[in-house]
Design a protein around this motif. Structure first.
Motif, PDB file in Angstrom:
ATOM      1  N   PRO A  10     -18.246   1.240 -10.679  1.00  0.00           N
ATOM      2  CA  PRO A  10     -19.896   1.100 -11.219  1.00  0.00           C
ATOM      3  C   PRO A  10     -20.118   1.766  -9.298  1.00  0.00           C
ATOM      4  O   PRO A  10     -21.001   2.190  -9.696  1.00  0.00           O
ATOM      5  CB  PRO A  10     -19.830  -0.105 -11.406  1.00  0.00           C
ATOM      6  CG  PRO A  10     -18.756  -0.727 -11.516  1.00  0.00           C
ATOM      7  CD  PRO A  10     -17.411   0.357 -10.983  1.00  0.00           C
ATOM      8  N   TYR A  13     -20.700   5.684  -9.613  1.00  0.00           N
ATOM      9  CA  TYR A  13     -21.560   5.736 -11.316  1.00  0.00           C
ATOM     10  C   TYR A  13     -22.686   7.361 -11.059  1.00  0.00           C
ATOM     11  O   TYR A  13     -22.742   8.497 -10.784  1.00  0.00           O
ATOM     12  CB  TYR A  13     -22.177   5.202 -12.261  1.00  0.00           C
ATOM     13  CG  TYR A  13     -21.147   4.619 -12.888  1.00  0.00           C
ATOM     14  CD1 TYR A  13     -19.808   4.788 -12.569  1.00  0.00           C
ATOM     15  CD2 TYR A  13     -21.546   3.431 -13.131  1.00  0.00           C
ATOM     16  CE1 TYR A  13     -18.919   3.283 -13.201  1.00  0.00           C
ATOM     17  CE2 TYR A  13     -20.501   2.325 -14.000  1.00  0.00           C
ATOM     18  CZ  TYR A  13     -19.200   2.945 -14.375  1.00  0.00           C
ATOM     19  OH  TYR A  13     -18.087   2.065 -15.423  1.00  0.00           O
ATOM     20  N   GLU A  14     -23.751   6.064  -9.523  1.00  0.00           N
ATOM     21  CA  GLU A  14     -24.418   7.694  -8.896  1.00  0.00           C
ATOM     22  C   GLU A  14     -24.518   9.076  -8.627  1.00  0.00           C
ATOM     23  O   GLU A  14     -24.882  10.040  -8.813  1.00  0.00           O
ATOM     24  CB  GLU A  14     -26.151   6.577  -8.467  1.00  0.00           C
ATOM     25  CG  GLU A  14     -26.960   7.554  -8.048  1.00  0.00           C
ATOM     26  CD  GLU A  14     -28.016   6.578  -7.710  1.00  0.00           C
ATOM     27  OE1 GLU A  14     -28.917   7.100  -6.130  1.00  0.00           O
ATOM     28  OE2 GLU A  14     -28.210   5.430  -7.327  1.00  0.00           O
ATOM     29  N   VAL A  45     -23.794   8.185 -15.604  1.00  0.00           N
ATOM     30  CA  VAL A  45     -22.333   8.053 -15.732  1.00  0.00           C
ATOM     31  C   VAL A  45     -21.903   6.270 -16.535  1.00  0.00           C
ATOM     32  O   VAL A  45     -20.932   6.274 -17.474  1.00  0.00           O
ATOM     33  CB  VAL A  45     -21.957   8.578 -14.639  1.00  0.00           C
ATOM     34  CG1 VAL A  45     -20.819   7.590 -14.581  1.00  0.00           C
ATOM     35  CG2 VAL A  45     -22.345   9.099 -13.300  1.00  0.00           C
ATOM     36  N   ALA A  46     -23.258   5.573 -16.011  1.00  0.00           N
ATOM     37  CA  ALA A  46     -23.351   4.917 -17.046  1.00  0.00           C
ATOM     38  C   ALA A  46     -23.022   4.630 -18.026  1.00  0.00           C
ATOM     39  O   ALA A  46     -22.006   3.989 -18.826  1.00  0.00           O
ATOM     40  CB  ALA A  46     -23.944   3.569 -15.761  1.00  0.00           C
ATOM     41  N   ALA A  49     -19.725   5.480 -19.243  1.00  0.00           N
ATOM     42  CA  ALA A  49     -18.963   4.877 -18.454  1.00  0.00           C
ATOM     43  C   ALA A  49     -18.503   3.913 -19.822  1.00  0.00           C
ATOM     44  O   ALA A  49     -17.371   3.037 -20.233  1.00  0.00           O
ATOM     45  CB  ALA A  49     -18.939   4.106 -17.763  1.00  0.00           C
ATOM     46  N   THR A  68     -15.334  13.358 -18.346  1.00  0.00           N
ATOM     47  CA  THR A  68     -15.681  12.150 -19.682  1.00  0.00           C
ATOM     48  C   THR A  68     -14.422  11.944 -20.172  1.00  0.00           C
ATOM     49  O   THR A  68     -14.709  13.512 -21.279  1.00  0.00           O
ATOM     50  CB  THR A  68     -17.267  11.786 -19.356  1.00  0.00           C
ATOM     51  OG1 THR A  68     -17.181  12.181 -19.387  1.00  0.00           O
ATOM     52  CG2 THR A  68     -17.031  10.929 -21.174  1.00  0.00           C
TER      53      THR A  68
END
Length: 168
Positions: A10, A13-14, A45-46, A49, A68
């Motif tokens: 996590p 992600y950014e 991205v979050a 995911a 991904t």
């Protein structure tokens, strides 16, 4: 080379969203009308995911890029049919290119597809100008499937995406 491929955490992600957006922007891949919407998708991205598996390439603690992986039947699939997995949004930071990170990310997706029960193929879409990515795909055995080429923005004729597949 100490590149490690693993699931994104996590806290990554950014930064991965920024790497992905920057890679597409710097390569001139977002010069069409709906680019703002797709740019938001690249940065989310979050969200990816939560719906698929986001993998990262890390070298000595430094994030180089990500991809991904959409398992067979996943909600993020663009072109995958039953028994097919899909690769989406492969991106490597400009200053991290040429080290094998892109190829390692694609290989990791192929390995995951092979480990997915009932998965016979892995497919992907790419823009015409992504020549470096095309070389990776072809080196790993992917073949062009022009009959599956498609346009994500039908009212813009010059955005046709090329497709590739690898039979597992």
């Amino acid at each position: 080379m100490d590149i490690v491929i693993r699931r994104a955490e996590p806290g990554e992600y950014e930064p991965l969203g920024e790497i992905t957006a920057r890679a597409y922007l710097q390569d001139g891949l977002l010069d069409f009308g709906e680019s703002d919407e797709y740019l938001s998708e690249l940065k989310d991205v979050a969200g990816r995911a939560a719906a698929a598996e986001v993998l990262v390439a890390v070298e000595n603690g430094r994030l180089l890029g990500g991809v991904t992986f959409v398992p067979s039947g996943g909600p993020m699939a663009d072109i995958a049919r039953p028994s097919e997995a899909e690769i989406r949004m492969l991106a490597v930071a400009h200053d991290g290119r040429g080290r094998g990170a892109g190829e390692a990310l694609v290989r990791a997706c192929v390995d995951r597809a092979r480990a997915t029960e009932g998965c016979a193929r892995i497919v992907l879409s790419t823009q015409r100008t992504m020549h470096g990515a095309h070389r990776i795909y072809e080196r790993l055995g992917f073949v062009r499937t022009p009959e599956r080429d498609w346009n994500p923005i039908p009212h813009l004729d010059d955005i046709t995406l090329l497709t590739y597949e690898l039979t597992l």
